[in-house]
Design a protein around this motif. Sequence first.
Motif, PDB file in Angstrom:
ATOM      1  N   LEU A   1     -40.003 -50.414  50.253  1.00  0.00           N
ATOM      2  CA  LEU A   1     -38.744 -49.936  49.689  1.00  0.00           C
ATOM      3  C   LEU A   1     -37.841 -49.332  50.756  1.00  0.00           C
ATOM      4  O   LEU A   1     -36.615 -49.518  50.726  1.00  0.00           O
ATOM      5  CB  LEU A   1     -39.021 -48.904  48.589  1.00  0.00           C
ATOM      6  N   LEU A   2     -38.447 -48.621  51.699  1.00  0.00           N
ATOM      7  CA  LEU A   2     -37.661 -48.020  52.768  1.00  0.00           C
ATOM      8  C   LEU A   2     -37.006 -49.098  53.633  1.00  0.00           C
ATOM      9  O   LEU A   2     -35.828 -49.007  54.000  1.00  0.00           O
ATOM     10  CB  LEU A   2     -38.539 -47.116  53.629  1.00  0.00           C
ATOM     11  N   SER A   3     -37.765 -50.131  53.956  1.00  0.00           N
ATOM     12  CA  SER A   3     -37.223 -51.240  54.744  1.00  0.00           C
ATOM     13  C   SER A   3     -36.082 -51.927  54.006  1.00  0.00           C
ATOM     14  O   SER A   3     -35.020 -52.201  54.594  1.00  0.00           O
ATOM     15  CB  SER A   3     -38.329 -52.258  55.049  1.00  0.00           C
ATOM     16  N   LEU A   4     -36.283 -52.200  52.721  1.00  0.00           N
ATOM     17  CA  LEU A   4     -35.246 -52.842  51.918  1.00  0.00           C
ATOM     18  C   LEU A   4     -33.991 -51.978  51.850  1.00  0.00           C
ATOM     19  O   LEU A   4     -32.867 -52.485  51.975  1.00  0.00           O
ATOM     20  CB  LEU A   4     -35.776 -53.121  50.505  1.00  0.00           C
ATOM     21  N   TYR A   5     -34.167 -50.681  51.697  1.00  0.00           N
ATOM     22  CA  TYR A   5     -33.022 -49.774  51.565  1.00  0.00           C
ATOM     23  C   TYR A   5     -32.215 -49.716  52.862  1.00  0.00           C
ATOM     24  O   TYR A   5     -30.979 -49.766  52.848  1.00  0.00           O
ATOM     25  CB  TYR A   5     -33.500 -48.374  51.178  1.00  0.00           C
ATOM     26  N   ILE A   6     -32.909 -49.622  53.985  1.00  0.00           N
ATOM     27  CA  ILE A   6     -32.214 -49.538  55.281  1.00  0.00           C
ATOM     28  C   ILE A   6     -31.466 -50.834  55.570  1.00  0.00           C
ATOM     29  O   ILE A   6     -30.305 -50.820  56.000  1.00  0.00           O
ATOM     30  CB  ILE A   6     -33.208 -49.209  56.405  1.00  0.00           C
ATOM     31  N   VAL A   7     -32.124 -51.962  55.335  1.00  0.00           N
ATOM     32  CA  VAL A   7     -31.466 -53.255  55.549  1.00  0.00           C
ATOM     33  C   VAL A   7     -30.234 -53.384  54.655  1.00  0.00           C
ATOM     34  O   VAL A   7     -29.173 -53.863  55.083  1.00  0.00           O
ATOM     35  CB  VAL A   7     -32.453 -54.411  55.271  1.00  0.00           C
ATOM     36  N   SER A   8     -30.340 -52.925  53.410  1.00  0.00           N
ATOM     37  CA  SER A   8     -29.227 -53.025  52.463  1.00  0.00           C
ATOM     38  C   SER A   8     -28.086 -52.081  52.805  1.00  0.00           C
ATOM     39  O   SER A   8     -26.963 -52.265  52.317  1.00  0.00           O
ATOM     40  CB  SER A   8     -29.716 -52.726  51.043  1.00  0.00           C
ATOM     41  N   SER A   9     -28.355 -51.074  53.612  1.00  0.00           N
ATOM     42  CA  SER A   9     -27.335 -50.079  53.941  1.00  0.00           C
ATOM     43  C   SER A   9     -26.489 -50.475  55.143  1.00  0.00           C
ATOM     44  O   SER A   9     -25.547 -49.760  55.492  1.00  0.00           O
ATOM     45  CB  SER A   9     -28.000 -48.719  54.218  1.00  0.00           C
ATOM     46  N   TRP A  10     -26.818 -51.574  55.791  1.00  0.00           N
ATOM     47  CA  TRP A  10     -25.989 -52.047  56.899  1.00  0.00           C
ATOM     48  C   TRP A  10     -24.709 -52.646  56.327  1.00  0.00           C
ATOM     49  O   TRP A  10     -24.759 -53.381  55.351  1.00  0.00           O
ATOM     50  CB  TRP A  10     -26.753 -53.079  57.722  1.00  0.00           C
TER      51      TRP A  10
ATOM     52  N   PHE B   1     -26.037 -60.032  57.647  1.00  0.00           N
ATOM     53  CA  PHE B   1     -26.528 -60.140  59.027  1.00  0.00           C
ATOM     54  C   PHE B   1     -26.143 -61.450  59.720  1.00  0.00           C
ATOM     55  O   PHE B   1     -26.949 -62.065  60.409  1.00  0.00           O
ATOM     56  CB  PHE B   1     -28.046 -59.913  59.085  1.00  0.00           C
ATOM     57  N   GLY B   2     -24.890 -61.844  59.505  1.00  0.00           N
ATOM     58  CA  GLY B   2     -24.332 -62.934  60.287  1.00  0.00           C
ATOM     59  C   GLY B   2     -24.846 -64.314  59.918  1.00  0.00           C
ATOM     60  O   GLY B   2     -25.316 -64.564  58.809  1.00  0.00           O
ATOM     61  N   SER B   3     -24.774 -65.212  60.883  1.00  0.00           N
ATOM     62  CA  SER B   3     -25.106 -66.620  60.655  1.00  0.00           C
ATOM     63  C   SER B   3     -26.616 -66.834  60.666  1.00  0.00           C
ATOM     64  O   SER B   3     -27.259 -66.737  61.713  1.00  0.00           O
ATOM     65  CB  SER B   3     -24.461 -67.493  61.742  1.00  0.00           C
ATOM     66  N   CYS B   4     -27.178 -67.106  59.512  1.00  0.00           N
ATOM     67  CA  CYS B   4     -28.623 -67.339  59.406  1.00  0.00           C
ATOM     68  C   CYS B   4     -28.926 -67.898  58.023  1.00  0.00           C
ATOM     69  O   CYS B   4     -28.067 -67.930  57.152  1.00  0.00           O
ATOM     70  CB  CYS B   4     -29.408 -66.042  59.645  1.00  0.00           C
ATOM     71  N   PHE B   5     -30.154 -68.309  57.849  1.00  0.00           N
ATOM     72  CA  PHE B   5     -30.609 -68.764  56.534  1.00  0.00           C
ATOM     73  C   PHE B   5     -31.284 -67.599  55.827  1.00  0.00           C
ATOM     74  O   PHE B   5     -32.250 -67.018  56.339  1.00  0.00           O
ATOM     75  CB  PHE B   5     -31.589 -69.926  56.664  1.00  0.00           C
ATOM     76  N   GLY B   6     -30.793 -67.246  54.638  1.00  0.00           N
ATOM     77  CA  GLY B   6     -31.357 -66.109  53.928  1.00  0.00           C
ATOM     78  C   GLY B   6     -31.083 -64.805  54.674  1.00  0.00           C
ATOM     79  O   GLY B   6     -30.209 -64.721  55.529  1.00  0.00           O
ATOM     80  N   ASN B   7     -31.845 -63.774  54.327  1.00  0.00           N
ATOM     81  CA  ASN B   7     -31.636 -62.474  54.964  1.00  0.00           C
ATOM     82  C   ASN B   7     -32.690 -62.250  56.041  1.00  0.00           C
ATOM     83  O   ASN B   7     -33.799 -61.813  55.770  1.00  0.00           O
ATOM     84  CB  ASN B   7     -31.700 -61.354  53.918  1.00  0.00           C
ATOM     85  N   ARG B   8     -32.332 -62.554  57.276  1.00  0.00           N
ATOM     86  CA  ARG B   8     -33.288 -62.495  58.380  1.00  0.00           C
ATOM     87  C   ARG B   8     -33.759 -61.079  58.679  1.00  0.00           C
ATOM     88  O   ARG B   8     -34.827 -60.884  59.261  1.00  0.00           O
ATOM     89  CB  ARG B   8     -32.678 -63.101  59.633  1.00  0.00           C
ATOM     90  N   ALA B   9     -32.966 -60.062  58.293  1.00  0.00           N
ATOM     91  CA  ALA B   9     -33.346 -58.687  58.596  1.00  0.00           C
ATOM     92  C   ALA B   9     -34.597 -58.256  57.839  1.00  0.00           C
ATOM     93  O   ALA B   9     -35.268 -57.295  58.232  1.00  0.00           O
ATOM     94  CB  ALA B   9     -32.196 -57.744  58.275  1.00  0.00           C
ATOM     95  N   LEU B  10     -34.938 -58.962  56.757  1.00  0.00           N
ATOM     96  CA  LEU B  10     -36.118 -58.596  55.967  1.00  0.00           C
ATOM     97  C   LEU B  10     -37.397 -59.264  56.468  1.00  0.00           C
ATOM     98  O   LEU B  10     -38.487 -58.929  56.010  1.00  0.00           O
ATOM     99  CB  LEU B  10     -35.893 -58.965  54.499  1.00  0.00           C
ATOM    100  N   VAL B  11     -37.271 -60.189  57.402  1.00  0.00           N
ATOM    101  CA  VAL B  11     -38.448 -60.925  57.878  1.00  0.00           C
ATOM    102  C   VAL B  11     -39.478 -59.985  58.501  1.00  0.00           C
ATOM    103  O   VAL B  11     -40.693 -60.168  58.342  1.00  0.00           O
ATOM    104  CB  VAL B  11     -38.031 -62.014  58.884  1.00  0.00           C
ATOM    105  N   ALA B  12     -39.007 -58.945  59.174  1.00  0.00           N
ATOM    106  CA  ALA B  12     -39.930 -58.013  59.830  1.00  0.00           C
ATOM    107  C   ALA B  12     -40.841 -57.296  58.840  1.00  0.00           C
ATOM    108  O   ALA B  12     -41.942 -56.867  59.205  1.00  0.00           O
ATOM    109  CB  ALA B  12     -39.142 -56.989  60.648  1.00  0.00           C
ATOM    110  N   SER B  13     -40.388 -57.171  57.589  1.00  0.00           N
ATOM    111  CA  SER B  13     -41.198 -56.472  56.582  1.00  0.00           C
ATOM    112  C   SER B  13     -42.231 -57.380  55.927  1.00  0.00           C
ATOM    113  O   SER B  13     -43.047 -56.913  55.119  1.00  0.00           O
ATOM    114  CB  SER B  13     -40.285 -55.876  55.503  1.00  0.00           C
TER     115      SER B  13
END
Length: 335
Positions: A57-66, A71-83
């Motif tokens: 939840l913390l990861s999702l919240y931080i990513v959503s707060s940007w 997160f620019g040109s990519c397929f899907g939400n690449r910022a969540l891949v780390a989680s």
Amino acid sequence: NPGEGLEIFKPHLLKVLFSFRKGWFIYTPLMIFISSGFYFLYKKNKNLFAPVLTCSLLSLYIVSSWSCWWFGSCFGNRALVASYAVLFIPLGYFVDYFLNSKLKYFYVLVLGLFIGMNLFQSWQMREGILDTTNMSRAYYFSTFLQTTPPTSEQTKLLLRGKSNTEIETFTKNDSLTHSLNFFKLMNFEDSKGDLRSFCDTIHHSGKYSLPLISEVGNSCCISETVSDVTKKSYTWIKASVWVYSTYPADSLNAYFKINMIHNKWEFKPVKYQLNNSNFKPNTWNKLEYYYLTPDDLRSTKDLIIICFINKGKHIIFADDLLLQSYEPIIDKSVF
């Protein structure tokens, strides 16, 4: 880029999860199983449940707060891949459940469909059928399962709040879908007549023009907050000014500038230098430029600023500095 950053009290949770621009569950539907996985994780391993849920939840919240939540040109939400390293734990508990369930063949079928859709849409994006940045709901359904390049009519369905190139041009097609919502004009008339001795014989619109030179003042500007200019997700700014000088462009050092400000920090600046192509001496010249406000603003209180600035030693007269906002008639939806 001070215009983009973490806004911890303004998360875009629904957009990150469900939007057609970069929605996690739209472009990575396998992750829908994770929600059920947390239930089985809680039932079978309560000690592991709390830290895994908190981290996720913390990861999702931080990513959503940007502010640029896609997160620019990519397929899907690449910022969540780390989680995913953590999220595969509840996913594993769900897989363990359905492999021992009477409905395991149904779950395998759904799982296969989700993976197949994910792979197919990845191919669509690689082939340029899906857009890497500006997907809208209308465009998504227009190209759903499509295997041929998009038509010109389909591309009109894309979002327009983020330019994919450095060149931003307001086209004839834009003029059909946008309308003038706001304008502000600065004529530089001095009620006391202080400027009369400078330019009562040189004027553009019947108002007193403003002399720009270091001894008097070398710039004229208009600034407005985004919220005053438009309520839509973005707008086209049309900035213009009339300028006059007896000196040729080669001897002048002046430019028209458009930029935005967030908490006193400048971002997205563009400058248009006076040159032989846009300026001729001994006549009034109109400088006119378009500027696209980004749709990932950190605050609607961010400022839009247009300025004409004279850095040279020769006097330049300015008149009718104008800021106009052409906003979309229909703001395309990501839901």
